[in-house]
Design an enzyme around this catalytic site. Structure first.
Site, PDB file in Angstrom:
ATOM      1  N   TYR A 144      30.253  -1.710  34.085  1.00 52.32           N
ATOM      2  CA  TYR A 144      29.527  -2.210  32.907  1.00 52.32           C
ATOM      3  C   TYR A 144      28.283  -2.932  33.400  1.00 52.32           C
ATOM      4  CZ  TYR A 144      28.461  -5.099  28.766  1.00 52.32           C
ATOM      5  OH  TYR A 144      27.841  -5.716  27.703  1.00 52.32           O
ATOM      6  N   ASP A 239      24.027  -3.813  40.999  1.00 53.12           N
ATOM      7  CA  ASP A 239      24.216  -4.766  39.907  1.00 53.12           C
ATOM      8  C   ASP A 239      25.214  -5.825  40.392  1.00 53.12           C
ATOM      9  OD1 ASP A 239      25.331  -4.561  36.419  1.00 53.12           O
ATOM     10  OD2 ASP A 239      24.938  -6.239  37.765  1.00 53.12           O
ATOM     11  N   LYS A 267      24.517 -14.841  35.690  1.00 48.08           N
ATOM     12  CA  LYS A 267      25.645 -15.759  35.732  1.00 48.08           C
ATOM     13  C   LYS A 267      25.443 -16.961  36.672  1.00 48.08           C
ATOM     14  CE  LYS A 267      28.533 -11.861  34.419  1.00 48.08           C
ATOM     15  NZ  LYS A 267      29.279 -12.124  33.185  1.00 48.08           N
TER      16      LYS A 267
END
Ligand code: KE4
Length: 428
Positions: A144, A239, A267
């Site tokens: 994802y 990613d 994050k």
């Protein structure tokens, strides 16, 4: 456990927001129960509006590597907020955070701050297409990368390798430019590139996958991606929004010694505030507006509060690099304890760890890709999840997510977690 106030808050929220949440996984729909509404968090603990206290293993899905409300981050933010919350103008804070990020990720020679992992990967894809002049991108099922259209694509049916929309609203036109192959599918990657490598602008991958549950790369997977992208002049995008800073200081690219062309982070670099970044080789990044023609922008990109929280977070991690190593070691200790508890209860699980992240699959065999993950026993996961929540252990509410440990989790937290796990496994 009394969840009355949360239940009432959930009903009220559902009236005005889809599913009563601002991100689907928080609705607890995949575990068929009502989510606690949170009032505050501190260190390794999180508290709901009914006054229940939990040991938190979600950590805001990754950012809370130093636990919640770290005193240095709180203090820095209190000072920053008095200077104004957003200017829409350059500040030295952005350069300071970028230079700190670069100390961990030297491959990010030039980078751009954005507000979410979605923005980072979406922008990196646009940049790769603009830089190479090619349209097609390759991703892996189970990974994802946020919710931009090009990345909400699932594997095409049958032999067709071009993708199909994985959400209504994503057009066929968009999805046919995304190819989806199995994660760790080394042979599939080699075969695809031999046939159509020249068409590929970029391969985007979670170098350690965390969004199908925790699935590490096979030994040859990342080197193969690097070889084929170099051979066919495609870009390799790592990613590391979620696995960055978690798998090792300097991320997966340092641990596995594979340098991508572009990296996406998020994050942790925002220390819990909205912040993400994409960056990489200077010759590529200089194509981003206003240096180059590839447009990308954002009102709150690089905002002073997110920069402040990110700077404090990275300074703490940089000052004492043993922090991450100690965190990874103690995560391994917890994982070993959970494996023993499952064995004693005769429950077959795969507990797969990478750094301070791990997942528990109710599955007799190792999970190497999304197909394996999806074959895990979801009913067992749900029962175990609810049993742990009832015992004050706050876990990600989905089999396809990852558990996060922070520097603030104590031996006492782990003892309580293992005690709850023993009871929860025995309930299955
Ligand atoms: P955001 O747009 O949610 O900031 O980041 C998207 C993203 C990109 N890349 C990776 C590897 C990610 O894990 C994410 C987002 N992670 C999920 C947790 N699995 C966020 C939780 C949520 O969607 O609420």
């Amino acid at each position: 456990m009394n969840l009355e106030k949360s239940a009432a808050a959930f009903e009220k929220a559902k009236k005005i927001m889809p599913g009563g949440v601002n991100s689907p996984v928080r609705s607890y729909s995949s575990v068929d129960c009502s989510p606690p509404f949170i009032s505050r968090a501190q260190g390794s603990k999180i508290f709901d509006i009914d006054g229940n206290k939990y040991i938190d293993y979600v950590g805001s899905w990754g950012p809370a590597i130093l636990g919640h409300a770290h005193p240095r981050i709180v203090e820095a933010l209190q000072k920053a907020v008095e200077r104004g919350t957003s200017f829409g103008a350059p500040t030295e804070l952005e350069t300071e955070l970028a230079e700190l990020v670069q100390k961990f990720y030297p491959s990010m020679q030039v980078m751009r701050m954005v507000n979410s992992g979605t923005e980072a990967t979406m922008s990196a894809i646009r940049l790769a297409r603009g830089f190479t002049g090619r349209d097609k991108i390759l991703k892996f099922s189970g990974c994802y990368h946020g919710h931009s259209d090009s990345l909400l694509v699932k594997a095409g049916s049958g032999a067709a390798t071009f993708g199909e929309p994985s959400s209504p609203g994503v057009t066929r036109g968009t999805s046919q430019d995304t190819i989806v192959l199995p994660y760790n599918g080394i042979k599939e990657v080699e075969k695809f590139f031999a046939e159509r490598g020249e068409e590929i602008a970029a391969v985007i991958v979670e170098p350690v996958a965390g969004n199908m549950g925790l699935v590490p790369p096979k030994k040859k997977f990342l080197p193969t991606l690097r070889q084929v992208t170099e051979k066919y002049n495609s870009l390799l995008i790592f990613d590391e929004v979620m696995c960055g800073f978690r798998v090792a200081p300097g991320g997966v690219q340092k641990k596995y010694k594979i340098i991508p062309d572009l990296t996406c982070l998020g994050k942790v670099i925002g220390g819990g505030l909205p912040c993400a970044a994409y960056g990489g080789r200077e010759e590529i990044m200089r194509n981003v507006s206003p240096d180059g023609k590839i447009y990308q922008a954002g009102t709150l990109s690089g905002n002073p509060l997110a920069m402040t929280a990110g700077i404090e977070t990275l300074k703490i991690l940089l000052k004492d690099t043993s922090l991450t190593e100690k965190l990874i070691k103690k995560t391994a200790k917890l994982v070993e304890g959970l494996k023993i508890k499952a064995e004693l209860a005769n429950v077959e699980v795969q507990i797969q760890q990478a750094g301070s992240m791990f997942s528990i699959f109710f599955n007799p065999k190792r999970v190497k890709n999304f197909e394996d993950a999806a074959s895990s026993n979801q009913e067992s996961f749900k029962k175990w999840f609810v049993a742990m929540l009832e015992r004050g252990i706050y876990l990600p509410p989905s089999q396809f997510e990852t558990i996060f440990v922070s520097t603030e989790h104590s031996d006492d937290d782990f003892a309580k977690t293992l005690e709850a796990a023993e009871a929860a496994f025995l309930k299955l």
